[in-house]
Design an enzyme around this catalytic site. Sequence first.
Site, PDB file in Angstrom:
ATOM      1  N   ASP A   1       0.828  -1.208   0.000  1.00  0.00           N
ATOM      2  CA  ASP A   1       0.000   0.000   0.000  1.00  0.00           C
ATOM      3  C   ASP A   1       0.867   1.264   0.000  1.00  0.00           C
ATOM      4  OD1 ASP A   1      -2.342   1.589   0.289  1.00  0.00           O
ATOM      5  OD2 ASP A   1      -2.162   1.583   2.473  1.00  0.00           O
TER       6      ASP A   1
ATOM      7  N   HIS B   1       4.229   5.123  -2.420  1.00  0.00           N
ATOM      8  CA  HIS B   1       4.538   6.467  -1.939  1.00  0.00           C
ATOM      9  C   HIS B   1       5.979   6.622  -1.433  1.00  0.00           C
ATOM     10  CE1 HIS B   1       0.320   6.985  -2.368  1.00  0.00           C
ATOM     11  NE2 HIS B   1      -0.044   6.443  -1.231  1.00  0.00           N
TER      12      HIS B   1
END
Length: 470
Positions: free
Chosen positions: A236, A241
Amino acid sequence: QLPDAAVIVLFGATGDLAGRMVLPAIVEVHERGLMPRAWRIIGCAADELDDEGFRRHVDEAVARRGGGLPDDWAHIRGNVRYCAGTFGVDNPGRLPEVLGEVREELRRETGGEPVVIHFLAVPPVAFAPITRGLGAHHLADGARVIFEKPYGTSLESFEKLDALVKEVLAEEQVFRIDHFLGKEGVQTIYVLRFANQLFGSEWNRSSIEQVQIDVPEDLDVANRATFYEATGAALDMLVTHLFQVASQVAMEPPMDLRDPNSVLQAREAVLKSFHPLDPKEDVVLGQFDGYRDIPGVPDDSTQDTFVAARLWVDTERWRGVPFLLRTGKRMATKQQRITLVLRPPFGPLAHELKVPNTVEIDFAGEGEVALGMTVKTPGPDLTYSSGRARLNLDDVVGGEGLSPYASLINDALVGDRSLFTTAEGLRAAFTAFAPLQGPDRPAPLPYPPGSWGPEEARRLAAPHRWMLGE
Ligand code: BG6
């Protein structure tokens, strides 16, 4: 350059992401005067709504963001249209017709050809059918297509999706979102580094001992347990990110900061120099106590809700400097910080300083740059203290930050891909991440909710400590 007219076709228009992020961001772009002179939104989703029904949905989404509706809302909500149905090759529904009408209206209003942006705010399983549908019905010709994350969940699934997308779209048409790249604090890294000799000249392994990119979250996952159980913290957040933020810190200077291609090439090049993770030495996974009690999570789940990793960047600039990346759910606090841990100075104080000096970039909210430095403790004795000088980016005169989604939508409107991810870059990220998806993946260690994760993660930061936390 901002076009005179644009239409945004929003797939997944009634979904959570569109309601929480995309629609409020489009309105933010409008309020900031950054939308083209003439524009339309066409919402597409399975819900059986008419134009007015969807406009009410948009009203609610925009109202929920706080700050009220824009003054001209009554007027601009007329820019919003809706096409019901699950769009695909065999079921184009009314989209081709409505898009045709809207384009014609915009041509009449501006005398030019509108830019068409398809925004796929849908779960990844829907990427392929929608992309195929766009191709089959000639809706992709000359259009820009924004894909939400996750664009692939492994090297294999990335390759499959990429091959399909390339059948329909040229890379220049593809805008893959990683909204961390849209954060003001992350965007400021370039300027801090390339506009200030003080930082630019020290941005390397001679001066920097460690880079920490730390994103603890105090959030639970209860409202998205099914997604989370299928995904986990590493997939995730880490390969997405945190890798992208790391690339932003680690890249070589692009030839031309205003040329999106040269920025993209610099980011791709550094992603390709990420050493594949060593799951045994360099990764600690965790799972917070109580995670398995959440409805929808199996009693024997081995999914990670925490990950700390030591990433090595094989470039001349960074060889030997660990990039320490950490994130997790139900941790002590919510923060988002890059810390450059500086090496101790040479000279008379070299052995006396206990706390390393730091350059810190907070990229939550409006963003902040800070320096952690050593000064003389005021008073009669020659002793030392650490102090922090901070610059909140909101205090920078003449500026007003955009939210990450608004910033990226603005970039898509002007056709600037520099803050989007590329196929080559994602291929490199998934390649470096792949060992963590293999048999050597460590078992997650338990940690108490409200803590800084498993103790074991401290080992990765030695000889220092994680700068956030205990
Ligand atoms: C999302 C992740 O992409 O980013 C979430 O799926 C995470 O798990 C979120 O909480 C963090 O985003 P933001 O905007 O709060 O920094």
